[in-house]
Scaffold this motif. Structure first.
Motif, PDB file in Angstrom:
ATOM      1  N   ASN A 262       0.839  -1.194   0.000  1.00 42.88           N
ATOM      2  CA  ASN A 262       0.000   0.000   0.000  1.00 42.88           C
ATOM      3  C   ASN A 262       0.877   1.247   0.000  1.00 42.88           C
ATOM      4  O   ASN A 262       1.739   1.421   0.862  1.00 42.88           O
ATOM      5  CB  ASN A 262      -0.889   0.002   1.247  1.00 42.88           C
ATOM      6  N   THR A 263       0.645   2.135  -0.958  1.00 45.44           N
ATOM      7  CA  THR A 263       1.447   3.356  -1.068  1.00 45.44           C
ATOM      8  C   THR A 263       1.252   4.261   0.135  1.00 45.44           C
ATOM      9  O   THR A 263       2.205   4.886   0.616  1.00 45.44           O
ATOM     10  CB  THR A 263       1.060   4.126  -2.339  1.00 45.44           C
ATOM     11  N   PHE A 264       0.042   4.306   0.669  1.00 44.96           N
ATOM     12  CA  PHE A 264      -0.227   5.172   1.808  1.00 44.96           C
ATOM     13  C   PHE A 264       0.535   4.730   3.049  1.00 44.96           C
ATOM     14  O   PHE A 264       0.815   5.556   3.924  1.00 44.96           O
ATOM     15  CB  PHE A 264      -1.732   5.200   2.098  1.00 44.96           C
ATOM     16  N   TYR A 265       0.838   3.448   3.123  1.00 48.29           N
ATOM     17  CA  TYR A 265       1.629   2.963   4.256  1.00 48.29           C
ATOM     18  C   TYR A 265       2.977   3.674   4.290  1.00 48.29           C
ATOM     19  O   TYR A 265       3.424   4.165   5.337  1.00 48.29           O
ATOM     20  CB  TYR A 265       1.810   1.449   4.129  1.00 48.29           C
ATOM     21  N   ILE A 266       3.624   3.768   3.136  1.00 50.59           N
ATOM     22  CA  ILE A 266       4.933   4.428   3.057  1.00 50.59           C
ATOM     23  C   ILE A 266       4.794   5.924   3.333  1.00 50.59           C
ATOM     24  O   ILE A 266       5.613   6.524   4.040  1.00 50.59           O
ATOM     25  CB  ILE A 266       5.553   4.196   1.666  1.00 50.59           C
TER      26      ILE A 266
END
Length: 219
Positions: A116-120
């Motif tokens: 998940n991009t939002f995790y990063i």
């Protein structure tokens, strides 16, 4: 070597402090807006199943708003969040916000968090918050200002009002140990002291004047 004029150095130091304060204000407001956006995003996505999922977004929005109000120097912040009027308090507050953002990860994303991009992005945001907080604490110990003139003037006004209030409060003097009071008058004197302090003061002054007349050495 030429020695710089102290006034010039002081002026340069003041300009530097103002520039640092402006940069930190813009940085904190920008970070706070992102934190508020994260809270709104969590509500927009929905999927609220637990107690923490319902309240973590609210706290993100609330704490982000508080940081913005502190940077915009709203005076009510001095009354209820006085620790935010300096770099040290705001630094610790940014550390706290970083933990709140990290805590939102498990409540926001699916089990495939690594994909998940939002995790990063949240990890980056949390790291920025912690870094800014650490930098503000350093600025506090380097005595780089951070407390606005508006806050300082408000604190001075509060102190002056407190001093005026203390000075305007009449202080009733106690009966000196050398003043002899008969038992039958003691009740009336105590009543006078509590109910009519002004009359009590006049009575005490008359007693002292009488004692000085009888014993001139007291003058």
């Amino acid at each position: 070597m030429e020695q710089k004029n102290p006034k010039v150095q002081e002026k340069q130091s003041l300009v530097t402090r103002r520039c640092i304060k402006l940069i930190m204000m813009i940085t904190n407001i920008g970070i706070a807006l992102i934190v508020i956006g994260l809270g709104i995003y969590k509500y927009a996505v929905g999927n609220i199943e637990t107690f923490s999922q319902a309240f973590v977004p609210f706290y993100l929005i609330l704490f982000g708003t508080i940081l913005i109000c502190a940077e915009l120097e709203w005076l009510f912040m001095v009354k209820y969040f006085k620790f935010l009027d300096n770099y040290f308090g705001r630094g610790l507050y940014n550390f706290f916000l970083a933990t709140m953002v990290i805590n939102s990860i498990s409540e926001t994303f699916s089990k495939t968090q690594d994909e998940n991009t939002f995790y990063i992005l949240i990890i980056i945001l949390s790291s920025i918050l912690a870094s800014v907080g650490f930098f503000e604490i350093i600025l506090y110990f380097l005595d780089c200002g951070g407390k606005s003139k508006k806050y300082e003037e408000h604190d001075k006004e509060l102190q002056q009002n407190l001093i005026i209030k203390q000075n305007s409060t009449p202080q009733t003097p106690e009966i000196p140990p050398t003043v002899v009071v008969k038992n039958d008058n003691l009740v009336n004197i105590n009543k006078m002291q509590t109910q009519d302090p002004q009359a009590y003061i006049l009575w005490l002054q008359a007693q002292l004047a009488t004692m000085k007349q009888k014993n001139p050495q007291m003058s």
